[in-house]
Design a protein around this motif. Structure first.
Motif, PDB file in Angstrom:
ATOM      1  N   THR A 128      -3.115 -44.934  11.606  1.00 17.58           N
ATOM      2  CA  THR A 128      -3.539 -44.220  12.805  1.00 17.58           C
ATOM      3  C   THR A 128      -2.777 -44.776  13.996  1.00 17.58           C
ATOM      4  OG1 THR A 128      -5.762 -43.998  11.869  1.00 17.58           O
ATOM      5  CG2 THR A 128      -5.539 -43.595  14.227  1.00 17.58           C
ATOM      6  N   LEU A 129      -2.221 -43.895  14.812  1.00 15.51           N
ATOM      7  CA  LEU A 129      -1.516 -44.318  16.017  1.00 15.51           C
ATOM      8  C   LEU A 129      -2.551 -44.660  17.080  1.00 15.51           C
ATOM      9  CD1 LEU A 129       1.278 -44.702  17.306  1.00 15.51           C
ATOM     10  CD2 LEU A 129       1.119 -42.353  18.138  1.00 15.51           C
ATOM     11  N   LYS A 130      -2.552 -45.904  17.536  1.00 10.95           N
ATOM     12  CA  LYS A 130      -3.540 -46.380  18.504  1.00 10.95           C
ATOM     13  C   LYS A 130      -2.967 -46.613  19.890  1.00 10.95           C
ATOM     14  CE  LYS A 130      -7.296 -46.527  16.155  1.00 10.95           C
ATOM     15  NZ  LYS A 130      -8.438 -45.718  16.579  1.00 10.95           N
ATOM     16  N   ARG A 131      -1.647 -46.773  20.007  1.00 13.28           N
ATOM     17  CA  ARG A 131      -1.025 -47.029  21.304  1.00 13.28           C
ATOM     18  C   ARG A 131       0.153 -46.082  21.501  1.00 13.28           C
ATOM     19  NH1 ARG A 131      -0.385 -53.003  23.028  1.00 13.28           N
ATOM     20  NH2 ARG A 131      -0.395 -51.860  24.972  1.00 13.28           N
ATOM     21  N   SER A 132       0.486 -45.823  22.736  1.00  9.84           N
ATOM     22  CA  SER A 132       1.552 -44.892  23.083  1.00  9.84           C
ATOM     23  C   SER A 132       2.926 -45.459  22.756  1.00  9.84           C
ATOM     24  CB  SER A 132       1.474 -44.575  24.574  1.00  9.84           C
ATOM     25  OG  SER A 132       2.561 -43.790  24.980  1.00  9.84           O
ATOM     26  N   VAL A 133       3.857 -44.560  22.498  1.00 12.72           N
ATOM     27  CA  VAL A 133       5.248 -44.969  22.260  1.00 12.72           C
ATOM     28  C   VAL A 133       6.082 -44.876  23.531  1.00 12.72           C
ATOM     29  CG1 VAL A 133       5.220 -44.374  19.821  1.00 12.72           C
ATOM     30  CG2 VAL A 133       5.934 -42.661  21.492  1.00 12.72           C
ATOM     31  N   ILE A 134       5.465 -44.468  24.642  1.00 11.49           N
ATOM     32  CA  ILE A 134       6.180 -44.366  25.917  1.00 11.49           C
ATOM     33  C   ILE A 134       6.664 -45.759  26.327  1.00 11.49           C
ATOM     34  CG2 ILE A 134       5.945 -43.870  28.381  1.00 11.49           C
ATOM     35  CD1 ILE A 134       3.907 -41.711  27.601  1.00 11.49           C
ATOM     36  N   GLY A 135       7.946 -45.855  26.631  1.00 11.10           N
ATOM     37  CA  GLY A 135       8.526 -47.117  27.067  1.00 11.10           C
ATOM     38  C   GLY A 135       8.926 -48.046  25.933  1.00 11.10           C
ATOM     39  N   ARG A 136       8.734 -47.616  24.704  1.00 16.68           N
ATOM     40  CA  ARG A 136       9.103 -48.438  23.547  1.00 16.68           C
ATOM     41  C   ARG A 136      10.569 -48.208  23.201  1.00 16.68           C
ATOM     42  NH1 ARG A 136       5.036 -52.103  23.115  1.00 16.68           N
ATOM     43  NH2 ARG A 136       3.099 -50.993  23.434  1.00 16.68           N
TER      44      ARG A 136
END
Length: 60
Positions: free
Chosen positions: A9-17
Motif C-alpha cells: 500500500t502506498l502510504k506517502r507521496s512520491v512528490i519530490g522523490r
C-alpha cells in the motif's frame, strides 16, 4: 512452487522523490496514496519494494 502474494500500500507521496523511486512506485502499479495491490513475492519484486520501502506499507 508458486510465490505467495504480498499486499503493498502506498502510504506517502512520491512528490519530490528521485525519479527512480517514482518509476518504481509506478512499476508496482500504485498511483495514489492509499492504493493497494497484491503482488507475487519474488526476488525482483522484493528488490523493488526495498527501493521504496519508506513510502510503502507491506503486509505478508
Amino acid at each position: 512452487m508458486t510465490a505467495k502474494p504480498i499486499k503493498i500500500t502506498l502510504k506517502r507521496s512520491v512528490i519530490g522523490r528521485p525519479q527512480n523511486q517514482v518509476d518504481t512506485v509506478k512499476a508496482l502499479g500504485l498511483r495514489r496514496i492509499g492504493d493497494s495491490r497484491e503482488v507475487s513475492d519474488t526476488p525482483a519484486l522484493r528488490g523493488m519494494v526495498r527501493t521504496v520501502q519508506h513510502l510503502l506499507e507491506v503486509e505478508a
